[in-house]
Design a protein around this motif. Sequence first.
Motif, PDB file in Angstrom:
ATOM      1  N   THR A  48       4.917 -10.518  -2.148  1.00  0.00           N
ATOM      2  CA  THR A  48       4.561  -9.324  -1.379  1.00  0.00           C
ATOM      3  C   THR A  48       4.796  -8.039  -2.151  1.00  0.00           C
ATOM      4  OG1 THR A  48       6.758  -9.245  -0.386  1.00  0.00           O
ATOM      5  CG2 THR A  48       5.043 -10.488   0.806  1.00  0.00           C
ATOM      6  N   HIS A  94      -1.275  -4.214  -2.403  1.00  0.00           N
ATOM      7  CA  HIS A  94      -0.170  -4.578  -1.506  1.00  0.00           C
ATOM      8  C   HIS A  94       0.235  -3.383  -0.640  1.00  0.00           C
ATOM      9  CE1 HIS A  94       0.883  -8.662  -2.740  1.00  0.00           C
ATOM     10  NE2 HIS A  94       0.683  -8.309  -3.991  1.00  0.00           N
ATOM     11  N   ARG A 123       0.285  -2.905   3.444  1.00  0.00           N
ATOM     12  CA  ARG A 123       1.394  -2.421   4.258  1.00  0.00           C
ATOM     13  C   ARG A 123       0.996  -1.212   5.085  1.00  0.00           C
ATOM     14  NH1 ARG A 123       4.651  -5.070   0.289  1.00  0.00           N
ATOM     15  NH2 ARG A 123       4.206  -3.620  -1.422  1.00  0.00           N
TER      16      ARG A 123
END
Length: 441
Positions: free
Chosen positions: A343, A387, A391
């Motif tokens: 992540t 990433h 988010r």
Amino acid sequence: MRRLLPLFAVLAVLLSVAASPPGRAPADPTRTPGTPVYAVGLSSDATGAHWHGHERITFSNASPEPLHEVYLRLWDNFRGGCATPSVRVTGLDGTAEVDCTALRVPLARPLAQGASGTVEFDLAVDVPDGIDRFGRDGAFSFIGNALPVLAVRDGTGWHLDPYSELGESFFGLASDFAVTLDHPTEVLVPATGTAVDSPGGPGRTITRVGARHVREFAWAAGPFHRIEGRSAGGVRMAVYSVAAVTAEDARAMLDLSLRTIDDHSARYGPYPYGDVATVLDDAFDFGGMEYPAFVLDRIRPSAVIHELAHQWWYGVVGDDQYRAPWLDESFAEYAMDVEMGRTKEGCTAATPFLAPGERLTNSMSYWDAHPDRYEPVIYDHGSCALHELRRLIGADTMSTLLHDYARAHWFGVSTTAEFKAAAQAATPVDLAPFWREHRID
């Protein structure tokens, strides 16, 4: 490609068009020549390192602007240039440009929109020593980017960028290939597409390979060890390994590939080609190299996953790899992270920009001049930016965005502007600050 270190008789041009001087760079943004079809017949020597034969290309003009010429990209002449070319075309009245990696072929008369033309020529390919995407490791030859392919013209003119050893320079439209390879039976020829073998002359085999909607064609030749399998989703996978690769490593890479191809299919749309050939050689000085339905890899799980992700991010969803390398490398790296459960929390601080001129959207001309920054920015920060976008907009929205974006650009071409527009349309969050922070122009 992830770097770990920075035909015989002369034939006439046959055109169903019939010569006027080339026009200026067109303003029309339509990408052309369109609907290319490549028909190729090649025969090898005893080693599989030297090939000769014939190539025929048919195409149409997709643009309202007349087409006065076409350009053939002879990418593998980058090393020897015009003095010692590895790819030799005969039977065409053309002008060599860009260190003989581009051949300008004037058409007999301007080709109007919707009209079709044909170019054919004899071809010889000599694979040089040196372990590379076009090179040899002993008895094994790797033959990437050897077939002449049509350059693309759009609103900026002809894309005739130079070869990049650090990354990729390649830009092609989805095309159909029908390739016949005549080779010694003991020399296997993994290649882009679906292959059917039949007996040839004494001690030889004829391999006919068909591939639709691919941007280029690559193959290898040598006494490879071959194992195969079929994924749960029905994709046929074959792993070809050089003598130094152990049976255990080859099996592990096959099992990983079978799982990965189905996982990528679930995220970005069903894998469209039916077959994948993976060629393993742990002596490559690069992590891996992507071609449609064909990859070169080391014995490294992350590299295998990354190169298979390129089947979507570059293969299905095309891009100009020289002028916008982030559109395939950053996306493939992100897809690798997702598959591996990474992540990258806090990755922005870990992958800072170090110079005012660094932009995630810089072309290979910048990275070739700053090779030590190519991987940190394009791979590390580029995947990090995706990433962070996940988010910011939410994991479900991000998954839907990538799946729908791939579908919208299936066998087409992605641009940075189109991806930014699609991302903004997917969320009520104002993404302007995000683009500025990650230098996505």
